[in-house]
Scaffold this motif. Structure first.
Motif, mmCIF file in Angstrom:
data_model
loop_
_atom_site.group_PDB
_atom_site.id
_atom_site.type_symbol
_atom_site.label_atom_id
_atom_site.label_comp_id
_atom_site.label_asym_id
_atom_site.label_seq_id
_atom_site.Cartn_x
_atom_site.Cartn_y
_atom_site.Cartn_z
ATOM 1 N N THR A 92 0.810 -1.112 -0.044
ATOM 2 C CA THR A 92 -0.131 -0.065 0.057
ATOM 3 C C THR A 92 0.902 1.227 -0.224
ATOM 4 O O THR A 92 0.381 2.374 -0.471
ATOM 5 C CB THR A 92 -0.978 -0.080 1.210
ATOM 6 O OG1 THR A 92 -0.179 0.090 2.387
ATOM 7 C CG2 THR A 92 -1.883 -1.352 1.068
ATOM 8 N N LEU A 93 2.195 1.173 0.337
ATOM 9 C CA LEU A 93 3.003 2.373 0.474
ATOM 10 C C LEU A 93 3.811 2.677 -0.879
ATOM 11 O O LEU A 93 4.154 3.735 -1.234
ATOM 12 C CB LEU A 93 4.025 2.104 1.665
ATOM 13 C CG LEU A 93 3.231 2.050 2.974
ATOM 14 C CD1 LEU A 93 4.346 1.847 4.112
ATOM 15 C CD2 LEU A 93 2.695 3.415 3.279
ATOM 16 N N LEU A 94 4.135 1.303 -1.348
ATOM 17 C CA LEU A 94 4.851 1.532 -2.881
ATOM 18 C C LEU A 94 4.400 2.330 -3.782
ATOM 19 O O LEU A 94 5.338 3.143 -4.418
ATOM 20 C CB LEU A 94 4.830 0.089 -3.525
ATOM 21 C CG LEU A 94 5.804 -1.023 -2.606
ATOM 22 C CD1 LEU A 94 5.730 -2.118 -3.491
ATOM 23 C CD2 LEU A 94 7.396 -0.345 -2.642
ATOM 24 N N PRO A 95 3.131 2.490 -4.144
ATOM 25 C CA PRO A 95 2.694 3.665 -5.202
ATOM 26 C C PRO A 95 3.209 5.069 -4.770
ATOM 27 O O PRO A 95 3.778 5.764 -5.728
ATOM 28 C CB PRO A 95 1.470 3.670 -5.373
ATOM 29 C CG PRO A 95 0.962 2.244 -4.784
ATOM 30 C CD PRO A 95 1.997 1.771 -3.709
ATOM 31 N N ASN A 96 2.970 5.460 -3.355
ATOM 32 C CA ASN A 96 3.476 6.745 -2.801
ATOM 33 C C ASN A 96 5.154 6.818 -3.127
ATOM 34 O O ASN A 96 5.592 7.971 -3.350
ATOM 35 C CB ASN A 96 3.166 6.737 -1.569
ATOM 36 C CG ASN A 96 3.236 8.168 -0.845
ATOM 37 O OD1 ASN A 96 4.304 8.492 -0.768
ATOM 38 N ND2 ASN A 96 2.357 9.025 -0.970
ATOM 39 N N LEU A 97 5.814 5.902 -2.685
ATOM 40 C CA LEU A 97 7.194 5.954 -2.896
ATOM 41 C C LEU A 97 7.624 6.024 -4.342
ATOM 42 O O LEU A 97 8.696 6.544 -4.603
ATOM 43 C CB LEU A 97 7.928 4.524 -2.022
ATOM 44 C CG LEU A 97 7.762 4.583 -0.656
ATOM 45 C CD1 LEU A 97 8.292 3.231 0.003
ATOM 46 C CD2 LEU A 97 8.650 5.746 0.184
ATOM 47 N N ALA A 98 6.909 5.233 -5.198
ATOM 48 C CA ALA A 98 7.464 5.233 -6.357
ATOM 49 C C ALA A 98 7.137 6.440 -7.104
ATOM 50 O O ALA A 98 7.863 7.200 -7.926
ATOM 51 C CB ALA A 98 6.539 4.212 -7.117
ATOM 52 N N ALA A 99 5.910 7.383 -6.586
ATOM 53 C CA ALA A 99 5.826 8.580 -7.433
ATOM 54 C C ALA A 99 6.928 9.485 -6.814
ATOM 55 O O ALA A 99 7.169 10.359 -7.787
ATOM 56 C CB ALA A 99 4.390 9.210 -6.690
ATOM 57 N N GLY A 100 7.246 9.445 -5.522
ATOM 58 C CA GLY A 100 8.398 10.548 -5.168
ATOM 59 C C GLY A 100 9.691 9.961 -5.955
ATOM 60 O O GLY A 100 10.284 11.012 -6.416
ATOM 61 N N ALA A 101 9.801 8.693 -6.091
ATOM 62 C CA ALA A 101 11.326 8.460 -6.592
ATOM 63 C C ALA A 101 11.103 8.942 -8.183
ATOM 64 O O ALA A 101 12.177 9.326 -8.710
ATOM 65 C CB ALA A 101 11.312 6.878 -6.606
ATOM 66 N N CYS A 102 10.246 8.612 -8.661
ATOM 67 C CA CYS A 102 9.893 9.232 -10.072
ATOM 68 C C CYS A 102 10.241 10.733 -10.214
ATOM 69 O O CYS A 102 10.643 11.454 -11.159
ATOM 70 C CB CYS A 102 8.621 8.825 -10.727
ATOM 71 S SG CYS A 102 8.651 6.849 -11.081
ATOM 72 N N LEU A 103 9.585 11.280 -9.428
ATOM 73 C CA LEU A 103 9.661 12.831 -9.556
ATOM 74 C C LEU A 103 11.366 13.316 -9.159
ATOM 75 O O LEU A 103 11.818 14.168 -9.609
ATOM 76 C CB LEU A 103 9.016 13.559 -8.287
ATOM 77 C CG LEU A 103 7.721 13.689 -8.627
ATOM 78 C CD1 LEU A 103 6.938 14.021 -7.314
ATOM 79 C CD2 LEU A 103 7.319 14.606 -9.707
#
Length: 95
Positions: free
Chosen positions: A40-51
């Motif tokens: 449940t946390l991965l999409p949030n972490l992925a969005a930040g990493a992509c930014l």
């Protein structure tokens, strides 16, 4: 120090911290019930990493399609995060 920022290498260090955070949260989620499951946390972490990748590409002078691709990936990850939160029984509130 200026070269660290100008080259975008500082972003590499921050991305390493994001990976360490993800691993730490996964371990905590496995050991306790106080942290949401890592899925449940991965999409949030992925969005930040992509930014972060978009900033790194821009700082390194990459061609605009690379910056745009990283921003598009951040948008997709952000939308996935929103979808996960909206499907949760508590809505957009924090777990």
């Amino acid at each position: 120090m200026a070269e660290l920022f100008a080259s975008g290498r500082v972003i590499d260090l921050v991305l390493i911290l994001v990976v360490i955070e993800a691993v730490g949260l996964a371990v905590l989620a496995r050991l306790t019930r106080r942290v949401p499951q890592i899925g449940t946390l991965l999409p949030n972490l992925a969005a930040g990493a992509c930014l972060l990748l978009a900033v790194r590409a821009a700082l390194a002078g990459a061609a605009w399609p690379w910056v745009a691709a990283a921003l598009l990936a951040a948008l997709v990850a952000h939308l996935a995060d929103l979808g996960t939160r909206l499907r949760a029984p508590h809505g957009l509130r924090e777990p």
